[in-house]
Structures are given as C-alpha cells and as structure tokens.
Design an enzyme around this catalytic site. Structure first.
Site, PDB file in Angstrom:
ATOM      1  N   ARG A 104      76.316  58.608  60.798  1.00 34.50           N
ATOM      2  CA  ARG A 104      76.219  58.299  62.093  1.00 34.50           C
ATOM      3  C   ARG A 104      77.229  57.679  62.716  1.00 34.50           C
ATOM      4  O   ARG A 104      77.461  57.570  64.117  1.00 34.50           O
ATOM      5  CB  ARG A 104      74.799  57.439  62.053  1.00 34.50           C
ATOM      6  CG  ARG A 104      73.653  57.967  62.063  1.00 34.50           C
ATOM      7  CD  ARG A 104      72.365  56.918  61.865  1.00 34.50           C
ATOM      8  NE  ARG A 104      72.470  56.385  60.364  1.00 34.50           N
ATOM      9  CZ  ARG A 104      71.328  55.652  60.004  1.00 34.50           C
ATOM     10  NH1 ARG A 104      70.207  55.713  60.657  1.00 34.50           N
ATOM     11  NH2 ARG A 104      71.273  55.244  58.761  1.00 34.50           N
ATOM     12  N   LEU A 148      64.512  49.876  53.982  1.00 36.43           N
ATOM     13  CA  LEU A 148      63.262  49.883  53.271  1.00 36.43           C
ATOM     14  C   LEU A 148      63.221  49.249  52.047  1.00 36.43           C
ATOM     15  O   LEU A 148      62.348  48.359  51.764  1.00 36.43           O
ATOM     16  CB  LEU A 148      62.347  51.080  53.056  1.00 36.43           C
ATOM     17  CG  LEU A 148      61.910  51.955  54.450  1.00 36.43           C
ATOM     18  CD1 LEU A 148      61.445  53.278  54.228  1.00 36.43           C
ATOM     19  CD2 LEU A 148      61.004  51.209  55.159  1.00 36.43           C
TER      20      LEU A 148
END
Length: 375
Positions: A118, A219
């Site tokens: 990214r 997470l």
C-alpha cells in the site's frame, strides 16, 4: 478522566478518578482532511496526548484507494465525515489503476504493479497527482459481473447510490489516512511504564507492525493485546488504593455555561474552521511524500495556528478550566499533529510508511527487531 454528556453544547462535566486506565482510543486519522477513521472523538486520538512523553514513532499509513466523492456521477449532498474505503482486495482481484486518460501507470513504478504494498501504491499515486494534477480511477469492470457483485457487494451498493455501476464503470479513488503504526509503547500484556496505564489497539506500539502494517495485523493488535491486558489491569486495580482527596489535586473542570450561547456558538464555528486549516496543513506538508523543509514549515504553521486559536478562545472569555467537546478535540488534534511532525523530522531515513525526499534510503544502522520482551 473527563466525561461529558452532551445536551446541546453546554453539558455536564463529570470527573472520574481511576485506579486503572486502559486506553483504546484508536488512531489519529482526523489530523488529515480525508480519513477512513470513524467520525467520533475516539479517532481524533484523544488518548495519547495524556501520555505524550511515553510515545514512540508514529508511521502514518495512507490507504491508496478511498472513494473520491468528487468523481461520482451524483455527489453526496453532505460531505462525508469519514472516507468510504475501497478495499485493496479489489486490486488483489484484478483491479487496475488508471489516470483519467485511461493510461495504466503502476507498472512504471513497481514490477508488482497494483499488487505492490500500500505504501508503494500510495506514493505512486501521489506522484501522479503532482505530475498531472488530476483524479485517477480503479477499474474492476473487466471481470465478470457476478464475480464483482459477490466479492464486493458493499462497494457496489455504495457506488450505485451515487449513480456509478462498478461492473461497467471505473471507481474514482483518492488516498486517505487509514492507520497508525506506533504509539504508546506496550509490553506483552498491554502494560506501559506508567503504573496503572494499559493500552490496546491502534493507540499502542506493540511491535506487530514495525514501520509498516500487514493486512489484518490490526485485528491481532486489538483482540490479542486487549484480552491480555484484562487480567493484569484487574489485578492492579484490586491491589491499588486511591483516596477521595485525589479529586482535589486539580482544579475542577467546568462547561462554558457562563459564556452564553452566542459566544459558545462563535467558538464552535471558529474551532471547526481551525480544524479544517490544521488538516489542510497536514495533508499539504506532512502527507505521503515529505521533505525536511516542508515538515519544518508545517511545524511553524501549526504552532502559529494553535496560538491564534487559543488567543481567540481567551479573548471570548474562555477560561483554562473550561472544557467542551470541540475544544478538547482541537487541543488533542494539535498535540498529535505536532507529534507526527516532530517524529518525521527526527527520522533521517525513509522506512516503511515514512518517505522523505531528503533521506530516500533505509539506514540499516537504525533497524530494530520488532520483538517485545516481558518487562
């Protein structure tokens, strides 16, 4: 700890003295004008300013593909408070990035093209924006319609609300602040070097990310470390004592009731304008690609803007003990913006999410293992 119950703007202010505090205040996306962070005070990074001296580097992850509302056939009637994320799974499924001339540009930046990390994709897009000064799109329409709708139903539905069919048309996209890597240094059980202070989630520096972030590591950071922090914080609370006199250690905060609605509304309006100006400075000078001169200019402009805003408050009768939602958030945003700038200025290399044209390479002597040992 302060808690406000909003009734209009002039709310009751309650102060809580705690034996244990677990910070789970999220990231700092709202120091930028476009962010995927939810539109709540949590994401204006209200936690870290409380313990700023114990923070380490904050690397800002800019997601390369948030929905660009200005490129939609039907623009939303109101500006979004947080950007709608176009997941990188679209690129993983074969989505292709084009400029408005429908020229594919990612292969000229990286051999992995749209499948590059990214930060690489975001820097490539930033370069295109600066060179061409125009929007760009992500196209998945060459894939079978059934596959697109089954894999990306939420994206398809959101775009269709504004007249865009992603099975036939490219998606207008724009980079957005997405995630913070780094923060309050934590041990294996969320503990910090401040007794009674625990952290979990994006606000914490757990060692799971380093200078970049792998998908879904967030997470683990949220679930694993939050669970690990529970029992130690309970144990600390049971073993700690705090007297009622602790509430008298600081002046009692008050809501700005005495100022009247007219003055309060002026302060709210001015604060919202200052917030936009701060976000503009951060995007312009502390964005995806940085330089020492622009970071230094940002530092100066932020300090000047903060001083001007504080003077405005006190000229309108705002006292040091007064608290309000917008004012508290604004002070915290200033604090965190300055922290991101100073962190960037102190790093004389490019690593992961931090890229500066003055130090474009990794300094291997500064490489540290992202391993946290029990304290």
């Amino acid at each position: 700890m302060l808690h406000t119950t909003k009734e209009g703007y002039t709310s009751m202010v309650r102060r809580f003295i705690s034996k244990v505090t677990l910070l789970a205040s999220g990231g700092a996306g709202h120091i930028y004008p476009t962010t995927t962070n939810p539109p709540t005070s949590v994401s204006s990074i209200d936690g870290p300013p409380l313990i700023i001296f114990w923070m380490v580097d904050r690397f800002v992850l800019f997601h390369p593909t948030a929905l660009a509302d200005e490129g939609l056939p039907i623009r939303p009637s109101n500006a979004r408070e947080n950007a709608f994320l176009i997941t990188e799974a679209v690129r993983g499924d074969g989505g292709i990035l084009y400029n408005l001339d429908m020229e594919r540009f990612m292969p000229s930046y990286d051999e992995r093209a749209e499948l590059a990390p990214r930060d690489v994709v975001a820097r490539s897009i930033d370069d295109q924006l600066k060179k061409r000064g125009e929007e760009y799109v992500l196209d998945i329409s060459h894939k079978p319609k059934e596959k697109i709708l089954s894999h990306f139903p939420n994206i398809a539905a959101e775009c269709l609300r504004y007249g865009l069919d992603i099975t036939q048309q490219p998606i207008p996209v724009v980079p957005a602040a997405h995630y913070m890597c780094g923060g309050v240094r934590a041990g294996l059980e969320g503990e910090t070097n401040v007794r009674g202070l625990y952290v979990a989630g994006e606000v914490a520096c757990t060692g799971l990310h380093g200078a970049n972030r792998l998908a879904s590591n967030s997470l683990a950071e949220e679930l694993v470390f939050a669970r690990r922090a529970v029992q130690p914080s309970i144990d600390h609370m049971n073993l700690s004592k705090i007297g009622h006199s602790a509430s008298n250690w600081w002046q009692r905060p008050v809501a700005p009731l005495l100022l009247g609605d007219t003055v309060v509304n002026k302060v709210i309006h001015q604060t919202r304008e200052v917030r936009k100006e701060l976000q503009s400075i951060m995007w312009e000078y502390v964005g995806i690609v940085r330089s020492t001169s622009r970071l230094t200019l940002a530092e100066t402009r932020i300090i000047e803007l903060e001083l001007k805003w504080e003077q405005y408050l006190f000229q309108h009768g705002w006292e040091p003990t007064m608290v309000g939602l917008e004012a508290c958030e604004m002070r915290n945003l200033f604090c965190c913006a300055k922290l991101v700038v100073s962190s960037a200025l102190s790093r004389h290399e490019s690593r992961g999410l931090h890229y500066t044209i003055d130090f474009p390479h990794v300094d291997e002597s500064k490489r540290l293992p992202t391993v946290i040992f029990p304290s």
